[in-house]
Design an enzyme around this catalytic site. Structure first.
Site, short mmCIF file in Angstrom:
data_model
loop_
_atom_site.label_atom_id
_atom_site.label_comp_id
_atom_site.label_asym_id
_atom_site.label_seq_id
_atom_site.Cartn_x
_atom_site.Cartn_y
_atom_site.Cartn_z
N SER A 53 4.71 -73.40 -24.26
CA SER A 53 3.91 -74.43 -23.59
C SER A 53 3.87 -75.79 -24.26
CB SER A 53 2.48 -73.92 -23.40
OG SER A 53 2.47 -72.78 -22.59
N SER A 92 2.72 -74.68 -20.27
CA SER A 92 1.50 -75.02 -19.55
C SER A 92 0.94 -76.38 -19.92
CB SER A 92 0.44 -73.95 -19.83
OG SER A 92 0.19 -73.83 -21.22
N LYS A 126 -4.81 -81.45 -24.16
CA LYS A 126 -4.70 -80.48 -23.07
C LYS A 126 -6.09 -79.97 -22.69
CE LYS A 126 -2.00 -76.23 -22.23
NZ LYS A 126 -1.02 -75.34 -22.87
#
Length: 571
Positions: free
Chosen positions: A231, A207, A132
């Site tokens: 997330s 996210s 990420k």
């Protein structure tokens, strides 16, 4: 600190990102936007060789076995996943940074090491890993979804990068996230919106939406995501993947960047997402084997524990007692979620385990307390980043909003940007969180009087959200996941093996609504809207229970597969 207008920075970054992609991997036969399900496109597009298709369809454990024996080289495996990642990006916009040349140089070094010594570098030898876009890698640009951060390059690795590279893993791409991370969808001004490859009209979640979409398209075998409210779990659930939210301190976080730096009442944790549960286990065990507590001051000295993984204190797993959370007393889930929970119950009963109902405790109060904590300084934090470039703060994921030309004051707001709390007010919110956390612990312990094992419930099985992946802009509910962050529970997402079925998941007559949110969720549902969306569930254990949760996850996963793959199954 940015000195240019945000639109100029974005244009520069897009050009730079495109230059990182090999020109021969740019496709001219992409499906039109009207084609919603693109999961099978990578294997039909013509870019991947037959061997690359085989490699990218191989599970993590078999990949590692083939790499360790030299059946496949690290260069071959890295190239295959890199190509498939670039295909995925062209379909759903899931990547931010692409550093394939760097990854291939490392792969060649690993191949040479194996050739010369006959030994692997570590337990993840040669395995490509995606990350990420808030995990710094030395020399690689990182924006974290901020246009204002374009042009900033990291001067050192996050600790997790050093740990993974020492294990033999090969970082090769980073993935998209929302501006400032704090959102259960994935959109920012720099890289745009990440789409769900099962239905591009639906959200990839957030996210860690870029990770979810990439791994769903098999552009990475294993990804590093993060979780502060949902997330890891929502993107995993929305893409039919496995994902683990570990407890704080099990995976090193030092060196990672995020919004709300300094807020430590409810903390970010890194966790894996993978196409296989074995990938999740391999990640956790490999990280622990590197003794990350020697590198990160906040990582707990806790080696991988085989006794806990064997469920030694739970009768070696025979039988276990699970509790089903059918709803959280705030919002009832849509029919596909309820069907997946019923499947899990039936599968576990058929496998000889016990199942009882879970009574939620103060979930709305828990959520509101966490929102207060996370929103306390967010407005000031975001404005500090954006002031220099004039970048608009995203307050909605509504795709109809024109962020380039419309007035921000007219945007609908779904992001908490409260005025800063006083120190005393913040302390009170933290105190409420601590009090409820203890109450929930006691509540869980009290279930021992209702189980056939004499132990408290071994794990809770719950929805990850009250819906499968919803349309863009509609993912506004993290109440089913955020209580785990408040209490620091370990939580594992499992694919149920189901997807939305318009007949089996037909809309039900209105029920007695639990809240206005429940009514809005009911009104949102139409099975045609959610076509092809996978259905995930989560398995929740208590704090620092990673080994046991993974072991119990294997039991639930096997039971689900036995049920769904049975010739007599009618699901």
């Amino acid at each position: 600190m940015a000195t240019k207008n945000w639109k100029e920075l974005v244009a520069e970054k897009k050009d730079r990102q495109l230059s990182q992609i090999p020109k021969e991997w740019i496709l001219n036969n992409l499906p039109p936007k009207e084609i919603l399900n693109v999961v099978d496109f990578p294997e039909k597009c013509g870019l991947l060789s037959e061997q690359e298709i085989v490699i990218t369809n191989t599970s993590v454990d078999q990949l590692l076995a083939n790499l360790a024996t030299g059946t496949w080289t690290a260069v071959e495996v890295t190239t295959a996943f890199a190509k498939r990642a670039i295909i995925a990006h062209q379909l759903v916009s899931c990547l931010t940074e692409v550093f394939i040349d760097r990854a291939l140089r490392r792969a060649a070094e690993l191949d040479e090491h194996l050739k010369v010594t006959g030994k692997v570098v570590g337990p993840l030898h040669g395995l490509p890993i995606s990350l990420k876009d808030h995990v710094p890698i030395k020399g690689v640009e990182m924006t974290m979804g901020w246009a204002s951060w374009v042009g900033q390059y990291s001067d050192k690795n996050a600790v997790i990068i050093d740990v993974l590279e020492a294990s033999g893993a090969i970082p090769f791409v980073r993935t998209n996230l929302p501006q400032a991370i704090m959102w259960p969808e994935t959109f920012n001004h720099v890289f745009g919106r990440t789409l769900n490859p099962y239905n591009r009209a639906l959200t990839a979640g957030g996210s860690s939406g870029g990770e979810g979409a990439l791994i769903a398209l098999k552009g990475s075998p294993l990804g590093v995501a993060s979780d502060i409210g949902a997330s890891v779990r929502i993107p995993a659930a929305f893409h039919g993947l496995y994902g683990l939210r570990p407890s704080y301190g099990r995976v090193p976080y030092a060196g990672c960047l995020n919004a709300l730096q300094g807020q430590e009442a409810v903390t970010f944790v890194l966790g894996p997402i993978s196409n296989s549960l074995e990938g999740v286990k391999r990640f956790m065990k490999s990280v622990a084997d590197q003794k990350p507590w020697t590198l990160d001051a906040k990582t707990i000295k806790r080696p991988w524990n085989e006794e806990e993984y064997s469920l030694a204190d739970r009768g070696r797993g025979k039988p276990l007692c699970f509790a089903i959370m059918w709803h959280d007393e705030i919002v009832r889930p849509h029919p596909p979620i309820t069907r997946a929970l019923q499947l899990a119950r039936d599968a576990l009963l058929a496998a000889g385990h016990h199942v009882i109902d879970w009574k939620p405790l103060k979930h709305l109060e828990i959520s509101n307390t966490v929102y207060t904590i996370l929103g306390a300084g967010a407005k000031e934090d975001f404005e500090k980043v954006t002031t220099s470039s004039g970048e608009p703060i995203i307050t909605t994921m509504d795709p109809s909003v024109d962020f380039n030309n419309s007035d921000p004051s007219a945007w609908p707001s779904m992001r908490l940007l409260e005025n800063s709390l006083s120190a005393y007010e913040f302390w009170q919110a933290q105190m409420r969180r601590s009090v409820i956390r203890q109450e929930y612990w006691d509540h869980w312990n009290a279930t021992a009087s209702h189980t056939a094992t004499g132990r408290p419930v071994d794990a809770i099985i719950a929805p990850c959200a009250p819906y499968v992946a919803p349309p863009h802009g509609k993912n506004t509910n993290i109440n089913y996941t955020v209580f785990c962050n408040s209490h620091d529970y370990t939580a594992l997402v499992l694919p149920s093996g189901l997807s939305v079925d318009p007949i089996l998941d037909a809309k039900q007559p209105p029920h007695a609504f639990l809240s206005k949110m429940d009514k809005a969720n009911y009104d949102l549902y139409d099975p045609a809207t959610f076509k092809d969306a996978p259905v995930g569930i989560q398995l929740i254990g208590r704090t620092l229970g990673e080994e046991a949760v993974i072991a119990m996850g294997e039991i639930v996963d096997a039971a689900l597969k036995a049920k769904t793959q049975s010739p007599s199954a009618h699901l």
